[in-house]
Each structure stands twice: as structure tokens, then as C-alpha cells.
Design an enzyme around this catalytic site. Structure first.
Site, short mmCIF file in Angstrom:
data_model
loop_
_atom_site.label_atom_id
_atom_site.label_comp_id
_atom_site.label_asym_id
_atom_site.label_seq_id
_atom_site.Cartn_x
_atom_site.Cartn_y
_atom_site.Cartn_z
N HIS A 12 11.16 -6.46 -14.92
CA HIS A 12 12.05 -5.30 -15.05
C HIS A 12 12.19 -4.83 -16.50
O HIS A 12 12.09 -5.61 -17.45
CB HIS A 12 13.43 -5.63 -14.49
N HIS A 58 -3.89 -2.84 -21.86
CA HIS A 58 -4.54 -3.58 -20.77
C HIS A 58 -3.77 -4.88 -20.56
O HIS A 58 -3.71 -5.72 -21.45
CB HIS A 58 -6.00 -3.86 -21.11
#
Length: 214
Positions: A138, A147
Site C-alpha cells: 500500500h 522495473h
């Protein structure tokens, strides 16, 4: 008489191994890949078909208009460079098994592979790779062209800067900020903030060198 289903059209820029994973996701999602471009079509992945020359040598005459594009290039700096000279609309590729909170957002051109989890209030930038089985908790912020490799675990309130590469199986504890264009080695445990252009490896993660920006 049954109506024929019109598939959504998309174009791929890049014909290496990374592109094969993206193609599989797109086809499973009902897309019709109508064109594949690569700057070196002679070195394309053996499974790629009908690859034509990309825009790098002749940007003016490249067909920028048309179906949206996904830049299927695994190297972050190359993906950013290509996005800089293409004038296209972009599509996303999200595997059906990925779990993405409705309270999170995903930028254009981003790809999210099988088994990835994106938790609430996370912001993922443009042309990002969230690779197989990665966990993004979160309130994360993932910068453009980053990446997040397979099996990475980013805990809550983590920030990853533009163009940074988080290696396979790395773990980043809560509230850590990783700067732009960093490389975090495979299996690294990141326990503190990392400045821009750093290479970090180990458990606990240590900066072993700095990368000179281009």
C-alpha cells in the site's frame, strides 16, 4: 447469426524475449497484435513474426498514428529513450491473474505480469514493468520506466524513483525511498533510503558504486 467480435488492436515496439511475455498477456486479453517493430529486426527473438524496422533511424516517417503501442523493451534506459521519440498513444498489458486494488493507479504503457499484487493507494508511473509475482504494498510510488523484478517485495510507503531497477527477490522495508536510476541487486535487503544513481547489493544492502548519469 452470431456477431463477430472485433479485437482491440495494439502494436509492439521491441522483439526480444521480454516482448514474448507481453505478447502472451495481450493475446490472452483479446488484443490483436497488428505490427511489431524493432530497431534491429535481424536480431529479433526466434518466436517473433513479421518484425519491421523501428523509428530510431527515421522518426519522421514512422507511423506514429494508429493503434496504441507498448514498448516491449526490458532495459529501462532504452525504454525511456524510445518513449522520448515516439509520438504514439500507449496501451497497458495486465495479466488476468494480477491483483490490482481499485484504489491504485497504473500509468500508460505499463506492463504487469502473472501473479503480481498491487495494494491500495499505490501509484505506478508510465512504461513501468511489474514482473512475475512481485508484491507492491500500500501507498507505494513507482516512477516512470522503473522495473520491479520477479518476486520483489516492496513494503508500505516505499518510493522507487524513475528508471530504477529492483532485482529479483529484493526486499524493501516500509517507508524507504529509492532514488532515480538506481540498481538494486537480486536478493538485496534495503533498510534505508538510497540516493539517485546508486548500485546496492547485499543483506543489509550497501552502496557499492554510483552510476554516472548520461
Amino acid at each position: 447469426m452470431e456477431k463477430s467480435i472485433t479485437k482491440k488492436q495494439v502494436r509492439i515496439y521491441g522483439a526480444g524475449g521480454h516482448s514474448q511475455v507481453i505478447i502472451e498477456v495481450l493475446e490472452a486479453n483479446g488484443f490483436d497484435i497488428i505490427e511489431t517493430f524493432d530497431d534491429k529486426p535481424k536480431t529479433a527473438h526466434y518466436a517473433s513474426k513479421n518484425v519491421v524496422i523501428g523509428a530510431r533511424k527515421d522518426v519522421k516517417n514512422f507511423p506514429h498514428d494508429g493503434a496504441p503501442v507498448i514498448i516491449a523493451v526490458g532495459v529501462n534506459s532504452e525504454r525511456a529513450e524510445i518513449a522520448g521519440f515516439l509520438k504514439c498513444n500507449y496501451e497497458k498489458a495486465i495479466h488476468h491473474s494480477a491483483i490490482i486494488s481499485d484504489a491504485s493507479s497504473v500509468g500508460e504503457g505499463t506492463v504487469i505480469f502473472a501473479g503480481a499484487i498491487i495494494q491500495p493507494n499505490t501509484t505506478i508511473g508510465k512504461h513501468v514493468i511489474i514482473n512475475t509475482g512481485a508484491s507492491v504494498d500500500h501507498d507505494n510510488k513507482i516512477g516512470d520506466f522503473a522495473h520491479i523484478s520477479p518476486k520483489v517485495a516492496l513494503c508500505g510507503h516505499v518510493e522507487v524513483g524513475e528508471g530504477s531497477h529492483i532485482g529479483v527477490g529484493a526486499v524493501v522495508i516500509p517507508k524507504v525511498k529509492i532514488g532515480k536510476w538506481c540498481i538494486i541487486g537480486a536478493g538485496t535487503i534495503v533498510l534505508k533510503d538510497i540516493p539517485d544513481y546508486s548500485v546496492v547489493v547485499g543483506n543489509p544492502g550497501k552502496i557499492i558504486k554510483n552510476i554516472k548519469p548520461n
